[in-house]
Design a protein around this motif. Sequence first.
Motif, PDB file in Angstrom:
ATOM      1  N   VAL A   1     -54.677 -21.376  -7.844  1.00 32.47           N
ATOM      2  CA  VAL A   1     -54.032 -22.361  -6.986  1.00 32.47           C
ATOM      3  C   VAL A   1     -54.804 -23.649  -7.109  1.00 32.47           C
ATOM      4  O   VAL A   1     -53.936 -24.745  -6.961  1.00 32.47           O
TER       5      VAL A   1
ATOM      6  N   PRO B   1     -50.502 -11.325  10.510  1.00 29.73           N
ATOM      7  CA  PRO B   1     -51.251 -11.812   9.319  1.00 29.73           C
ATOM      8  C   PRO B   1     -50.449 -12.953   8.597  1.00 29.73           C
ATOM      9  O   PRO B   1     -49.357 -13.078   8.504  1.00 29.73           O
ATOM     10  N   GLY B   2     -51.154 -13.972   8.015  1.00 28.07           N
ATOM     11  CA  GLY B   2     -50.669 -15.216   7.651  1.00 28.07           C
ATOM     12  C   GLY B   2     -51.566 -16.417   7.678  1.00 28.07           C
ATOM     13  O   GLY B   2     -52.677 -16.393   7.907  1.00 28.07           O
ATOM     14  N   PRO B   3     -51.232 -17.662   7.028  1.00 26.72           N
ATOM     15  CA  PRO B   3     -52.042 -18.742   7.143  1.00 26.72           C
ATOM     16  C   PRO B   3     -52.555 -19.234   8.412  1.00 26.72           C
ATOM     17  O   PRO B   3     -53.750 -19.472   8.603  1.00 26.72           O
TER      18      PRO B   3
ATOM     19  N   ARG C   1     -42.912 -24.445  -1.705  1.00 29.68           N
ATOM     20  CA  ARG C   1     -43.334 -25.740  -1.806  1.00 29.68           C
ATOM     21  C   ARG C   1     -43.080 -26.667  -3.022  1.00 29.68           C
ATOM     22  O   ARG C   1     -42.970 -27.607  -3.090  1.00 29.68           O
TER      23      ARG C   1
ATOM     24  N   ASP D   1     -55.367 -16.844   9.235  1.00 32.51           N
ATOM     25  CA  ASP D   1     -56.430 -17.248   8.162  1.00 32.51           C
ATOM     26  C   ASP D   1     -57.345 -18.438   8.993  1.00 32.51           C
ATOM     27  O   ASP D   1     -58.636 -18.497   8.530  1.00 32.51           O
TER      28      ASP D   1
ATOM     29  N   ARG E   1     -50.503  -9.646  -0.166  1.00 32.65           N
ATOM     30  CA  ARG E   1     -50.792 -10.777   0.214  1.00 32.65           C
ATOM     31  C   ARG E   1     -50.505 -12.010  -0.869  1.00 32.65           C
ATOM     32  O   ARG E   1     -49.843 -13.120  -0.720  1.00 32.65           O
TER      33      ARG E   1
ATOM     34  N   ALA F   1     -56.249 -13.876  -3.318  1.00 28.02           N
ATOM     35  CA  ALA F   1     -55.216 -12.829  -3.703  1.00 28.02           C
ATOM     36  C   ALA F   1     -54.617 -13.253  -5.005  1.00 28.02           C
ATOM     37  O   ALA F   1     -54.061 -12.405  -6.036  1.00 28.02           O
ATOM     38  N   LEU F   2     -54.193 -14.381  -4.964  1.00 31.67           N
ATOM     39  CA  LEU F   2     -53.471 -15.082  -6.160  1.00 31.67           C
ATOM     40  C   LEU F   2     -54.306 -14.951  -7.344  1.00 31.67           C
ATOM     41  O   LEU F   2     -53.854 -14.760  -8.530  1.00 31.67           O
TER      42      LEU F   2
ATOM     43  N   ARG G   1     -44.541 -18.526  -0.401  1.00 31.99           N
ATOM     44  CA  ARG G   1     -44.642 -19.745   0.150  1.00 31.99           C
ATOM     45  C   ARG G   1     -45.072 -20.830  -0.741  1.00 31.99           C
ATOM     46  O   ARG G   1     -44.552 -22.021  -0.803  1.00 31.99           O
TER      47      ARG G   1
ATOM     48  N   ALA H   1     -48.012 -30.629   0.358  1.00 30.98           N
ATOM     49  CA  ALA H   1     -47.927 -30.438   1.966  1.00 30.98           C
ATOM     50  C   ALA H   1     -46.426 -31.135   2.469  1.00 30.98           C
ATOM     51  O   ALA H   1     -46.125 -31.881   1.982  1.00 30.98           O
ATOM     52  N   ASP H   2     -46.089 -30.032   3.607  1.00 31.04           N
ATOM     53  CA  ASP H   2     -44.792 -30.721   4.024  1.00 31.04           C
ATOM     54  C   ASP H   2     -45.218 -32.054   4.765  1.00 31.04           C
ATOM     55  O   ASP H   2     -46.341 -32.008   5.588  1.00 31.04           O
TER      56      ASP H   2
ATOM     57  N   GLY I   1     -50.563 -26.384  -0.215  1.00 28.41           N
ATOM     58  CA  GLY I   1     -49.092 -25.863  -0.256  1.00 28.41           C
ATOM     59  C   GLY I   1     -49.265 -24.772   0.947  1.00 28.41           C
ATOM     60  O   GLY I   1     -48.534 -23.727   0.816  1.00 28.41           O
TER      61      GLY I   1
ATOM     62  N   ALA J   1     -47.920 -15.147  -0.570  1.00 29.22           N
ATOM     63  CA  ALA J   1     -48.723 -16.504  -0.803  1.00 29.22           C
ATOM     64  C   ALA J   1     -47.686 -17.005  -2.076  1.00 29.22           C
ATOM     65  O   ALA J   1     -47.497 -18.186  -1.792  1.00 29.22           O
TER      66      ALA J   1
ATOM     67  N   LEU K   1     -51.438 -22.429   1.633  1.00 31.63           N
ATOM     68  CA  LEU K   1     -52.087 -21.287   1.159  1.00 31.63           C
ATOM     69  C   LEU K   1     -53.817 -21.470   1.719  1.00 31.63           C
ATOM     70  O   LEU K   1     -54.302 -22.430   1.374  1.00 31.63           O
TER      71      LEU K   1
ATOM     72  N   THR L   1     -57.881 -16.794   1.532  1.00 29.71           N
ATOM     73  CA  THR L   1     -57.382 -15.408   1.465  1.00 29.71           C
ATOM     74  C   THR L   1     -56.310 -15.417   0.343  1.00 29.71           C
ATOM     75  O   THR L   1     -56.214 -14.694  -0.436  1.00 29.71           O
ATOM     76  N   ASP L   2     -55.382 -16.172   0.728  1.00 25.83           N
ATOM     77  CA  ASP L   2     -54.125 -16.157  -0.208  1.00 25.83           C
ATOM     78  C   ASP L   2     -54.448 -16.562  -1.613  1.00 25.83           C
ATOM     79  O   ASP L   2     -53.934 -16.122  -2.564  1.00 25.83           O
TER      80      ASP L   2
ATOM     81  N   THR M   1     -54.207  -6.802  -0.864  1.00 19.38           N
ATOM     82  CA  THR M   1     -54.539  -7.772  -1.636  1.00 19.38           C
ATOM     83  C   THR M   1     -53.251  -8.235  -2.468  1.00 19.38           C
ATOM     84  O   THR M   1     -52.620  -9.337  -2.482  1.00 19.38           O
TER      85      THR M   1
END
Lengths: 69, 199
Positions: free
Chosen positions: B91, B171-173, A32, B176, A21, B83-84, A28, B108-109, B74, A25, B76, B79-80, A18
């Motif tokens: 977020v 592991p990553g977006p 942005r 997910d 991660r 975690a944040l 990332r 968003a890009d 963004g 995150a 995320l 799960t991201d 966690t």
Amino acid sequence: MTDATELATRAGDSDPRTGLRAVAALRRLLERLEAVQVRSARVSGWSWQEIADELGVSRQAVHKKHGRR
Amino acid sequence: MFERFTKDARTLVTTAVHDAEADGAARVDTLHLLTAALDPTGTAGSTGALALLAALDVTPAEVAGGVDELRRHGGLSDTDRRALGDLGIDVDTIVARVEDRHGAGALADGPEGSTEPGARSSRGRRTRNRWHMPFGDDAKRVLRASLRQALDVRDNDIGSEHMLQALAAVPGPAADVLAAAGVSAERLRGALLQRRRAA
């Protein structure tokens, strides 16, 4: 249900996954946010030098990263 | 490694690069690869990846919807965000504030990144060949993992199906989004092995 959720939350606290991660995150999200803020500053007429100064990086670095947008 | 890519997989990579360019993204990321894996065009309607997804009873639209939602946040995933949130970083509040000030979808890009026509110099455009679009670290990891996935099921070539599996495994977006649609690397591997047995 709530027990399961609590358990999951508590497990999350001690799970390195966690924390790691969250760091990935955050990185990332940072990228942005930087893109949004740099774009906004440019639209407001800021020079690359001014943006670079605020970000604490070189003008070349910020231009190379965001200049083509 | 690229010489081991099937036509399918090459098309996927090219599509991802195109998408990243069209988005005005700085690099190709795993979500570009995932979106490309869901794209049936240019491959006569079916690819290894789409066939594998169909074997798991998952529609491409389901996954694509997850990608859009994630981009808006963004890049995320849930799960991201959890975690944040664990660190006290909300977020949703950040996304709401940024969209409030910079417009919907600002994180968003996207093509809205082109709000600066003056700076989009013709010089920059002309000198940029699409093959110069760099791959992000995550996307590179997925490319490398796709080779491992192919070897793992004893396939000689890397197809789009192995890339899909790699997207689910790294592991990553992208992983997910796939997981949220019920697609895991293990399930994909099972479907691949079943396909081999049936062949």
